[in-house]
Design a protein around this motif. Structure first.
Motif, PDB file in Angstrom:
ATOM      1  N   LYS A 262      27.280  12.442  42.080  1.00  0.00           N
ATOM      2  CA  LYS A 262      28.138  11.301  42.685  1.00  0.00           C
ATOM      3  C   LYS A 262      29.142  10.947  41.535  1.00  0.00           C
ATOM      4  O   LYS A 262      30.245  10.951  42.282  1.00  0.00           O
ATOM      5  N   LEU A 263      28.954  10.655  40.244  1.00  0.00           N
ATOM      6  CA  LEU A 263      29.613  10.460  39.365  1.00  0.00           C
ATOM      7  C   LEU A 263      30.823  11.370  39.076  1.00  0.00           C
ATOM      8  O   LEU A 263      32.092  11.330  38.878  1.00  0.00           O
ATOM      9  N   VAL A 264      30.525  12.889  39.470  1.00  0.00           N
ATOM     10  CA  VAL A 264      31.407  13.754  39.326  1.00  0.00           C
ATOM     11  C   VAL A 264      32.442  13.913  40.621  1.00  0.00           C
ATOM     12  O   VAL A 264      33.611  14.033  40.536  1.00  0.00           O
ATOM     13  N   THR A 265      31.958  13.764  41.862  1.00  0.00           N
ATOM     14  CA  THR A 265      32.668  13.914  43.057  1.00  0.00           C
ATOM     15  C   THR A 265      33.276  12.637  43.369  1.00  0.00           C
ATOM     16  O   THR A 265      33.924  12.577  44.478  1.00  0.00           O
ATOM     17  N   SER A 266      33.007  11.668  42.844  1.00  0.00           N
ATOM     18  CA  SER A 266      33.457  10.073  43.417  1.00  0.00           C
ATOM     19  C   SER A 266      35.077  10.350  43.532  1.00  0.00           C
ATOM     20  O   SER A 266      35.598   9.372  44.260  1.00  0.00           O
ATOM     21  N   VAL A 267      35.672  10.929  42.602  1.00  0.00           N
ATOM     22  CA  VAL A 267      37.205  10.653  42.468  1.00  0.00           C
ATOM     23  C   VAL A 267      37.839  11.914  42.917  1.00  0.00           C
ATOM     24  O   VAL A 267      39.208  11.952  42.994  1.00  0.00           O
ATOM     25  N   LEU A 268      37.229  12.840  43.701  1.00  0.00           N
ATOM     26  CA  LEU A 268      37.745  13.968  44.291  1.00  0.00           C
ATOM     27  C   LEU A 268      38.917  13.889  45.397  1.00  0.00           C
ATOM     28  O   LEU A 268      39.903  14.600  45.261  1.00  0.00           O
ATOM     29  N   PRO A 269      38.788  13.026  46.295  1.00  0.00           N
ATOM     30  CA  PRO A 269      39.949  12.462  47.207  1.00  0.00           C
ATOM     31  C   PRO A 269      41.270  12.075  46.256  1.00  0.00           C
ATOM     32  O   PRO A 269      42.330  11.774  47.004  1.00  0.00           O
ATOM     33  N   ILE A 270      41.065  11.492  45.091  1.00  0.00           N
ATOM     34  CA  ILE A 270      42.340  11.192  44.375  1.00  0.00           C
ATOM     35  C   ILE A 270      42.481  11.934  43.106  1.00  0.00           C
ATOM     36  O   ILE A 270      43.285  11.317  42.143  1.00  0.00           O
ATOM     37  N   LEU A 271      42.221  13.050  42.870  1.00  0.00           N
ATOM     38  CA  LEU A 271      42.460  13.817  41.915  1.00  0.00           C
ATOM     39  C   LEU A 271      44.042  14.024  41.671  1.00  0.00           C
ATOM     40  O   LEU A 271      44.313  13.882  40.274  1.00  0.00           O
ATOM     41  N   ARG A 272      44.648  14.418  42.633  1.00  0.00           N
ATOM     42  CA  ARG A 272      45.893  14.376  42.254  1.00  0.00           C
ATOM     43  C   ARG A 272      47.069  12.870  42.569  1.00  0.00           C
ATOM     44  O   ARG A 272      47.833  12.729  41.825  1.00  0.00           O
ATOM     45  N   ARG A 284      33.739  15.835  32.594  1.00  0.00           N
ATOM     46  CA  ARG A 284      32.430  15.762  33.264  1.00  0.00           C
ATOM     47  C   ARG A 284      32.052  17.056  34.051  1.00  0.00           C
ATOM     48  O   ARG A 284      30.876  17.415  34.056  1.00  0.00           O
ATOM     49  N   MET A 285      32.833  17.501  34.841  1.00  0.00           N
ATOM     50  CA  MET A 285      32.534  18.857  35.548  1.00  0.00           C
ATOM     51  C   MET A 285      32.113  20.049  34.749  1.00  0.00           C
ATOM     52  O   MET A 285      31.122  20.620  34.956  1.00  0.00           O
TER      53      MET A 285
END
Length: 301
Positions: A262-272, A284-285
């Motif tokens: 969850k800590l790795v995927t939490s920001v996927l929608p705003i990486l750009r 982290r990844m």
């Protein structure tokens, strides 16, 4: 692989426009507003009105807002120490496809909350016996999969790995045998969601509040003590205050892997949209993919 939500990417320019629209509708001033957080949600503080504006930053976050509102009102009825919705305003607000909530600003002027404080808050929360109506059952992988459905600038290889990891963790979760009585859980119970209010520590951020295993509420601080570069270890005081050490339970390694996923995927929608977080996300990844449990992570800021 690049996907954006139907509501559009939350760039800073778009956020400023949303903030102005919200403030106009609520009769508030956006002048001197401060962006205090921009990860899976964007959070502004309106200095002139002592109000916090919270913009859901992804489809997963938007779908949880009605629950957030119900939980906040439920906690207020119980006089539970938590942040309060701003009264006199329709909640939540819907603006240009985005879902927004307004909150009373709670100044952080008390002493720093520690694990003991959070342990006491969780004991009190878990003792409440009348959960809000229609509160969902804990399904942690649904949220992760929603994030994976709308990533920004995520490689196909990383995407495939994270989907595989979802399947692996989900299978291991199904085999767990919990020992604590299930019930209402906060869902993201770490010290970052405890405010040092003028009348004592108060909980915030109810996006993950569901009916589920109490062990999950004890896992974030335990994982934080093992994975994050925090200056203090709050797990010991929390487990002592709550009366249960989740790290001694045989299912903890599974909850640790879930928490880190969850800590790795939490920001996927705003990486750009928020490029400042990308170096930490890549750090982290790398360690998560390698299964390296010793590498320390830092906050996204």
């Amino acid at each position: 692989m690049t996907t954006t939500s139907a509501a559009g990417a939350l760039t800073r320019e778009r956020l400023n426009g949303l903030l102005e629209s919200v403030c106009d509708r609520a009769g508030l001033s956006s002048r001197d507003a401060e962006l205090v957080k921009f990860t899976n949600n964007a959070v502004f503080r309106l200095r002139q009105a002592s109000v916090v504006v919270r913009v859901a930053g992804s489809t997963a976050a938007r779908t949880r807002v009605p629950t957030v509102v119900r939980v906040a009102r439920w906690l207020a009825r119980h006089d539970f120490p938590a942040v309060r919705l701003l009264s006199g305003v329709e909640q939540p607000l819907h603006v240009d496809g985005h879902v927004i909530t307004l909150w009373e600003y709670l100044p952080e002027i008390g002493p720093r909350p520690d694990g003991r404080d959070l342990g006491a808050l969780l004991r009190r929360l878990h003792a409440l016996t009348d959960p809000p109506p229609d509160l969902l059952q804990w399904r942690p992988m649904a949220e992760v999969r929603q994030r994976l459905a709308e990533p920004e600038d995520l490689s196909a290889d990383d995407h495939a790995f994270l989907l595989y990891e979802c399947d692996e963790v989900e299978g291991r979760l199904a085999d767990l045998r919990y020992v604590l009585k299930p019930g209402v859980i906060h869902g993201d119970a770490f010290l970052g969601n405890v405010i040092a209010g003028p009348h004592g520590p108060a909980l915030c951020d109810f996006d993950g509040t569901t009916i589920g295993p109490r062990e999950w509420d004890l896992a974030p601080v335990a994982v934080g003590s093992l994975r994050m570069d925090y200056p203090e270890d709050d797990h010991g005081p929390l487990s002592k205050e709550y009366g249960f050490d989740v790290t001694r339970w045989e299912g903890f390694p599974v909850l640790r892997r879930l928490r880190e996923l969850k800590l790795v995927t939490s920001v996927l929608p705003i990486l750009r949209s928020n490029p400042a977080i990308r170096p930490q996300w890549e750090h982290r990844m790398r360690s998560f993919r390698a299964g390296d449990l010793n590498v320390r992570w830092q906050t996204y800021g």
